[in-house]
Scaffold this motif. Structure first.
Motif, PDB file in Angstrom:
ATOM      1  N   LYS A   1     -14.573  -3.393   1.975  1.00 57.23           N
ATOM      2  CA  LYS A   1     -13.279  -2.753   2.149  1.00 57.23           C
ATOM      3  C   LYS A   1     -12.531  -3.405   3.305  1.00 57.23           C
ATOM      4  O   LYS A   1     -13.026  -4.323   3.949  1.00 57.23           O
ATOM      5  CB  LYS A   1     -13.458  -1.243   2.352  1.00 57.23           C
ATOM      6  CG  LYS A   1     -14.029  -0.563   1.095  1.00 57.23           C
ATOM      7  CD  LYS A   1     -14.071   0.957   1.204  1.00 57.23           C
ATOM      8  CE  LYS A   1     -14.565   1.571  -0.095  1.00 57.23           C
ATOM      9  NZ  LYS A   1     -14.541   3.054  -0.074  1.00 57.23           N
ATOM     10  N   TYR A   2     -11.317  -2.919   3.568  1.00 61.19           N
ATOM     11  CA  TYR A   2     -10.409  -3.622   4.463  1.00 61.19           C
ATOM     12  C   TYR A   2      -9.893  -2.712   5.584  1.00 61.19           C
ATOM     13  O   TYR A   2      -9.991  -1.493   5.508  1.00 61.19           O
ATOM     14  CB  TYR A   2      -9.209  -4.160   3.667  1.00 61.19           C
ATOM     15  CG  TYR A   2      -9.586  -4.840   2.382  1.00 61.19           C
ATOM     16  CD1 TYR A   2     -10.387  -5.973   2.379  1.00 61.19           C
ATOM     17  CD2 TYR A   2      -9.153  -4.332   1.155  1.00 61.19           C
ATOM     18  CE1 TYR A   2     -10.749  -6.602   1.198  1.00 61.19           C
ATOM     19  CE2 TYR A   2      -9.504  -4.941  -0.039  1.00 61.19           C
ATOM     20  CZ  TYR A   2     -10.307  -6.081  -0.012  1.00 61.19           C
ATOM     21  OH  TYR A   2     -10.668  -6.681  -1.185  1.00 61.19           O
ATOM     22  N   GLY A   3      -9.316  -3.343   6.583  1.00 59.77           N
ATOM     23  CA  GLY A   3      -8.687  -2.619   7.676  1.00 59.77           C
ATOM     24  C   GLY A   3      -7.276  -3.130   7.917  1.00 59.77           C
ATOM     25  O   GLY A   3      -6.995  -4.319   7.722  1.00 59.77           O
ATOM     26  N   LEU A   4      -6.397  -2.230   8.340  1.00 62.51           N
ATOM     27  CA  LEU A   4      -5.056  -2.575   8.815  1.00 62.51           C
ATOM     28  C   LEU A   4      -4.873  -1.914  10.172  1.00 62.51           C
ATOM     29  O   LEU A   4      -5.198  -0.734  10.322  1.00 62.51           O
ATOM     30  CB  LEU A   4      -3.969  -2.072   7.860  1.00 62.51           C
ATOM     31  CG  LEU A   4      -3.813  -2.784   6.530  1.00 62.51           C
ATOM     32  CD1 LEU A   4      -2.834  -2.022   5.642  1.00 62.51           C
ATOM     33  CD2 LEU A   4      -3.315  -4.216   6.741  1.00 62.51           C
TER      34      LEU A   4
ATOM     35  N   LEU B   1       3.791   3.893  -1.665  1.00 66.19           N
ATOM     36  CA  LEU B   1       3.069   2.722  -2.166  1.00 66.19           C
ATOM     37  C   LEU B   1       3.034   1.682  -1.064  1.00 66.19           C
ATOM     38  O   LEU B   1       4.071   1.293  -0.520  1.00 66.19           O
ATOM     39  CB  LEU B   1       3.765   2.155  -3.399  1.00 66.19           C
ATOM     40  CG  LEU B   1       3.041   1.004  -4.109  1.00 66.19           C
ATOM     41  CD1 LEU B   1       1.782   1.515  -4.795  1.00 66.19           C
ATOM     42  CD2 LEU B   1       3.976   0.333  -5.126  1.00 66.19           C
ATOM     43  N   LEU B   2       1.837   1.231  -0.712  1.00 65.76           N
ATOM     44  CA  LEU B   2       1.646   0.308   0.406  1.00 65.76           C
ATOM     45  C   LEU B   2       1.568  -1.126  -0.103  1.00 65.76           C
ATOM     46  O   LEU B   2       0.896  -1.415  -1.094  1.00 65.76           O
ATOM     47  CB  LEU B   2       0.362   0.655   1.155  1.00 65.76           C
ATOM     48  CG  LEU B   2       0.147  -0.072   2.482  1.00 65.76           C
ATOM     49  CD1 LEU B   2       1.019   0.545   3.565  1.00 65.76           C
ATOM     50  CD2 LEU B   2      -1.326  -0.012   2.892  1.00 65.76           C
ATOM     51  N   VAL B   3       2.239  -2.026   0.611  1.00 65.61           N
ATOM     52  CA  VAL B   3       2.162  -3.466   0.350  1.00 65.61           C
ATOM     53  C   VAL B   3       1.705  -4.133   1.639  1.00 65.61           C
ATOM     54  O   VAL B   3       2.409  -4.089   2.651  1.00 65.61           O
ATOM     55  CB  VAL B   3       3.523  -4.047  -0.085  1.00 65.61           C
ATOM     56  CG1 VAL B   3       3.395  -5.539  -0.369  1.00 65.61           C
ATOM     57  CG2 VAL B   3       4.068  -3.303  -1.297  1.00 65.61           C
ATOM     58  N   ALA B   4       0.506  -4.730   1.619  1.00 71.52           N
ATOM     59  CA  ALA B   4      -0.048  -5.411   2.785  1.00 71.52           C
ATOM     60  C   ALA B   4      -0.105  -6.896   2.481  1.00 71.52           C
ATOM     61  O   ALA B   4      -0.761  -7.308   1.527  1.00 71.52           O
ATOM     62  CB  ALA B   4      -1.443  -4.882   3.111  1.00 71.52           C
ATOM     63  N   ALA B   5       0.571  -7.719   3.290  1.00 70.59           N
ATOM     64  CA  ALA B   5       0.708  -9.138   2.971  1.00 70.59           C
ATOM     65  C   ALA B   5       0.213 -10.022   4.116  1.00 70.59           C
ATOM     66  O   ALA B   5       1.003 -10.510   4.924  1.00 70.59           O
ATOM     67  CB  ALA B   5       2.161  -9.455   2.646  1.00 70.59           C
ATOM     68  N   PRO B   6      -1.109 -10.262   4.194  1.00 73.07           N
ATOM     69  CA  PRO B   6      -1.630 -11.204   5.186  1.00 73.07           C
ATOM     70  C   PRO B   6      -1.442 -12.643   4.723  1.00 73.07           C
ATOM     71  O   PRO B   6      -1.262 -12.910   3.530  1.00 73.07           O
ATOM     72  CB  PRO B   6      -3.120 -10.849   5.237  1.00 73.07           C
ATOM     73  CG  PRO B   6      -3.427 -10.376   3.846  1.00 73.07           C
ATOM     74  CD  PRO B   6      -2.179  -9.654   3.386  1.00 73.07           C
ATOM     75  N   LEU B   7      -1.491 -13.582   5.660  1.00 73.54           N
ATOM     76  CA  LEU B   7      -1.497 -14.991   5.295  1.00 73.54           C
ATOM     77  C   LEU B   7      -2.837 -15.330   4.648  1.00 73.54           C
ATOM     78  O   LEU B   7      -3.885 -14.884   5.124  1.00 73.54           O
ATOM     79  CB  LEU B   7      -1.295 -15.858   6.545  1.00 73.54           C
ATOM     80  CG  LEU B   7       0.024 -15.681   7.298  1.00 73.54           C
ATOM     81  CD1 LEU B   7      -0.019 -16.475   8.608  1.00 73.54           C
ATOM     82  CD2 LEU B   7       1.194 -16.130   6.445  1.00 73.54           C
ATOM     83  N   PRO B   8      -2.845 -16.135   3.589  1.00 67.02           N
ATOM     84  CA  PRO B   8      -4.107 -16.485   2.928  1.00 67.02           C
ATOM     85  C   PRO B   8      -4.822 -17.631   3.653  1.00 67.02           C
ATOM     86  O   PRO B   8      -4.906 -18.754   3.158  1.00 67.02           O
ATOM     87  CB  PRO B   8      -3.648 -16.875   1.521  1.00 67.02           C
ATOM     88  CG  PRO B   8      -2.281 -17.431   1.718  1.00 67.02           C
ATOM     89  CD  PRO B   8      -1.673 -16.648   2.847  1.00 67.02           C
ATOM     90  N   ILE B   9      -5.355 -17.329   4.825  1.00 68.43           N
ATOM     91  CA  ILE B   9      -6.003 -18.339   5.661  1.00 68.43           C
ATOM     92  C   ILE B   9      -7.393 -18.630   5.104  1.00 68.43           C
ATOM     93  O   ILE B   9      -8.260 -17.753   5.093  1.00 68.43           O
ATOM     94  CB  ILE B   9      -6.107 -17.855   7.111  1.00 68.43           C
ATOM     95  CG1 ILE B   9      -4.709 -17.527   7.670  1.00 68.43           C
ATOM     96  CG2 ILE B   9      -6.802 -18.896   7.983  1.00 68.43           C
ATOM     97  CD1 ILE B   9      -4.746 -16.803   8.998  1.00 68.43           C
TER      98      ILE B   9
ATOM     99  N   VAL C   1      -9.126 -12.326  -0.855  1.00 66.20           N
ATOM    100  CA  VAL C   1      -8.865 -10.930  -1.226  1.00 66.20           C
ATOM    101  C   VAL C   1      -7.980 -10.916  -2.469  1.00 66.20           C
ATOM    102  O   VAL C   1      -6.909 -11.539  -2.480  1.00 66.20           O
ATOM    103  CB  VAL C   1      -8.184 -10.171  -0.075  1.00 66.20           C
ATOM    104  CG1 VAL C   1      -7.788  -8.770  -0.513  1.00 66.20           C
ATOM    105  CG2 VAL C   1      -9.097 -10.116   1.139  1.00 66.20           C
ATOM    106  N   PRO C   2      -8.397 -10.261  -3.552  1.00 64.33           N
ATOM    107  CA  PRO C   2      -7.570 -10.230  -4.763  1.00 64.33           C
ATOM    108  C   PRO C   2      -6.181  -9.653  -4.480  1.00 64.33           C
ATOM    109  O   PRO C   2      -6.052  -8.618  -3.829  1.00 64.33           O
ATOM    110  CB  PRO C   2      -8.359  -9.322  -5.715  1.00 64.33           C
ATOM    111  CG  PRO C   2      -9.775  -9.374  -5.217  1.00 64.33           C
ATOM    112  CD  PRO C   2      -9.661  -9.501  -3.731  1.00 64.33           C
TER     113      PRO C   2
END
Length: 258
Positions: free
Chosen positions: A215-218, A233-241, A92-93
């Protein structure tokens, strides 16, 4: 003053608040339950390696085990069969992990009907009052469901017919995926789909439409009541698995305070 210097000053002064939208992650975090014969996700588990003892006298650390879709988490396109050729969570960019948020509050409707479904007409009503959904941003769907997050039973709200939790109608899911300018949907429930979505046509329309459109889900967000309808302003930080279909995520919102 540079843009970043102004940003840092606003954080230091408190005029820019950081709101944590993430549910604490522990062994009691609610998890989705699928009917047999489908595989089940793992609850969060910690395995202690050492705690200032003979296993490691100066340090404390753990292994952990959990499902990718446990707790507050990010759904990548390859999570669903419709997006099987799309990005994994590591691909995901990063520019798409930060964006504006629109908060649509329908907690009053959900209080009356736990199976309440968001329709396109509801979004249009919100837009008439607050302006269009943000280009490249997120639709955050507030239902008040985060108040149930401390009980697996209350959170899933299931009976003999299955779970009863709010969600998105099939028509609205298609509209969000194909026409709306947002890149993702954020919810307070265990997944982006309604509890009864297994019986919709198609089943699980949010997963099918959003993942299929790249598109994505949270999910399992908290504290949406602390955000304004627009302007956060949203910041979503998943692990880059690598090859992962999703990941637990720390989700933050930046909000201007007068």
């Amino acid at each position: 003053m540079s843009l970043l210097s102004s940003f840092a000053e606003a954080l230091a002064s408190g005029s820019l608040e950081v709101v944590d939208l993430t549910a604490p992650l522990s062994s009691t975090t609610p998890v989705i339950q699928l009917p047999p014969p489908f595989a089940q996700t793992a609850r969060f588990e910690l395995e202690e390696l050492s705690r200032y003892d003979d296993r490691g006298p100066a340090w404390y650390w753990n292994n952990f085990r959990t499902g990718e879709h446990t707790g507050t988490h990010f759904d990548a396109p390859n999570h669903w069969v419709t997006g099987r050729d799309g990005d994994d969570v590591a691909s995901v960019p990063v520019r798409r992990l930060v964006g504006p948020a629109a908060v649509l509050d329908f907690s009053d409707r959900v209080a009356q009907d736990p199976d309440f479904l968001l329709e396109v007409e509801h979004v249009r009503e919100w837009e008439a009052a607050h302006g269009p959904l943000p280009e490249g941003g997120w639709l955050l769907y507030r239902t008040g469901w985060d108040t149930r997050a401390f009980s697996q039973e209350d959170f899933l709200n299931a009976d003999e017919s299955g779970p009863h939790t709010p969600g998105i109608s099939p028509g609205c899911a298609r509209w969000l995926a194909e026409e709306a300018p947002v890149i993702g949907l954020g919810v307070e429930t265990v997944g982006t789909d309604a509890g009864a979505a297994h019986s919709f046509d198609p089943p699980f329309p949010c997963h099918a439409a959003l993942m299929g459109s790249g598109k994505y889900g949270l999910t399992q967000l908290q504290n949406l009541d602390r955000l304004p309808p627009t302007g956060a302003l949203l910041v979503a930080a998943p692990l880059p698995i690598v090859s992962g279909s999703g990941s637990p995520a720390r989700v933050l919102a930046l909000v201007e305070r007068g």
